[in-house]
Design a protein around this motif. Sequence first.
Motif, mmCIF file in Angstrom:
data_model
loop_
_atom_site.group_PDB
_atom_site.id
_atom_site.type_symbol
_atom_site.label_atom_id
_atom_site.label_comp_id
_atom_site.label_asym_id
_atom_site.label_seq_id
_atom_site.Cartn_x
_atom_site.Cartn_y
_atom_site.Cartn_z
ATOM 1 N N ALA A 278 -1.280 -11.615 6.644
ATOM 2 C CA ALA A 278 -1.134 -10.754 5.472
ATOM 3 C C ALA A 278 -1.188 -9.280 5.855
ATOM 4 O O ALA A 278 -1.943 -8.876 6.742
ATOM 5 C CB ALA A 278 -2.228 -11.070 4.448
ATOM 6 N N THR A 279 -0.376 -8.482 5.149
ATOM 7 C CA THR A 279 -0.414 -7.031 5.326
ATOM 8 C C THR A 279 -0.883 -6.329 4.050
ATOM 9 O O THR A 279 -1.199 -5.143 4.080
ATOM 10 C CB THR A 279 0.969 -6.496 5.710
ATOM 11 O OG1 THR A 279 1.936 -6.912 4.729
ATOM 12 C CG2 THR A 279 1.386 -7.024 7.081
ATOM 13 N N THR A 280 -0.887 -7.049 2.940
ATOM 14 C CA THR A 280 -1.355 -6.510 1.666
ATOM 15 C C THR A 280 -2.354 -7.489 1.059
ATOM 16 O O THR A 280 -2.121 -8.703 1.071
ATOM 17 C CB THR A 280 -0.184 -6.305 0.677
ATOM 18 O OG1 THR A 280 0.735 -5.364 1.219
ATOM 19 C CG2 THR A 280 -0.679 -5.814 -0.671
ATOM 20 N N PHE A 281 -3.456 -6.945 0.534
ATOM 21 C CA PHE A 281 -4.491 -7.799 -0.052
ATOM 22 C C PHE A 281 -4.858 -7.262 -1.428
ATOM 23 O O PHE A 281 -5.202 -6.089 -1.590
ATOM 24 C CB PHE A 281 -5.745 -7.833 0.831
ATOM 25 C CG PHE A 281 -6.705 -8.933 0.475
ATOM 26 C CD1 PHE A 281 -6.678 -10.146 1.150
ATOM 27 C CD2 PHE A 281 -7.643 -8.764 -0.537
ATOM 28 C CE1 PHE A 281 -7.556 -11.168 0.829
ATOM 29 C CE2 PHE A 281 -8.532 -9.780 -0.866
ATOM 30 C CZ PHE A 281 -8.485 -10.981 -0.179
ATOM 31 N N LEU A 282 -4.775 -8.137 -2.446
ATOM 32 C CA LEU A 282 -5.125 -7.771 -3.816
ATOM 33 C C LEU A 282 -6.624 -7.968 -4.019
ATOM 34 O O LEU A 282 -7.138 -9.081 -3.867
ATOM 35 C CB LEU A 282 -4.339 -8.624 -4.803
ATOM 36 C CG LEU A 282 -2.811 -8.600 -4.645
ATOM 37 C CD1 LEU A 282 -2.151 -9.487 -5.699
ATOM 38 C CD2 LEU A 282 -2.272 -7.183 -4.727
#
Length: 327
Positions: A278-282
Amino acid sequence: MVVLGVTGSVVTVPFAALGPGPTYNTLGDVDGVPVVQIDGTEVDPTTGHLNMTTVAVRDQLNLFEALGFWASGRQGLVPREEVYPPDKTKEEVQEGNQADFEESESSAELAALHHLDLPVSLAVASVADDGPAVDVLNVGDTLVSVGGTPVATAAAVREAVSSRAPGDSVDIEYVRDGITQTGSVVLGARPDDDTKGYLGVTPEEQPDVPFEVKFNLADVGGPSAGLMFSLAVVDKLSPGELSNGEFVAGTGTIDAEGTVGPIGGIPYKLIAAREAGATTFLVPDANCGEAQQNVPDGLRLVRVESLDSAVDSLQAIGSGGDAPSCS
């Protein structure tokens, strides 16, 4: 030395180890079965990543195992009672986690339907035996309006009733066996506030759509997958891809109205997400402070407060714009 070795390898310590658990792409399959399966309607093709994350729990540790986990830097030790309260068996805790997980699935579907403006009905889940509505409403009735005010959510029912005083008479419009009916109920007093009206029913939102949503993920507990499940439903039922080619992971509870709530174990979920690619985490808004202190290199943190804000952020990222961060 012999005594120490035997003691360290045999005697268990009152701690549990928490660490990165498996991640699951809610847009993908597990063992050939879609994690989020929608039958009965056309589904938009999805190829991206919207990964939910988990925390691995290890129990019954001996002294050497506990020290090894602590020294690894990837796991943390917490008092065992924080994971398994002393007044509950391990099985009872697991059953509770499973119940939370199933409730999160239901809330995730409802939140997605609300976001997409798809129909949701409001059914009577229970009627208090001594409640004011006992002679008017039955379990399974679909509520239409209270006192002339249309109701589509449980919150709307509470607002319509609590805005009136005990002793007021209100007309309830409902559907039973396909027939619309109207009944009059004299409100009682709320147990916690005798100045507000009380109907004595528990309303429950239910999907009112010609298709079925199934969540096929076993051996996972707790409510923290709600946000990512909701996003997967939205992605599959709307054109385009929310992930926009990014490898997105995240976590967060969700209620039927789409509000995202905090979760536990955020440091370990961040590690699991980054190691999965992952490169984006919510991140739920309430977890942002802890997430900032533990974010791995190469992982962008996006702060979310609701399903709507999560969708908006992903669309902004896809178009090259900015999204709210945890900074």
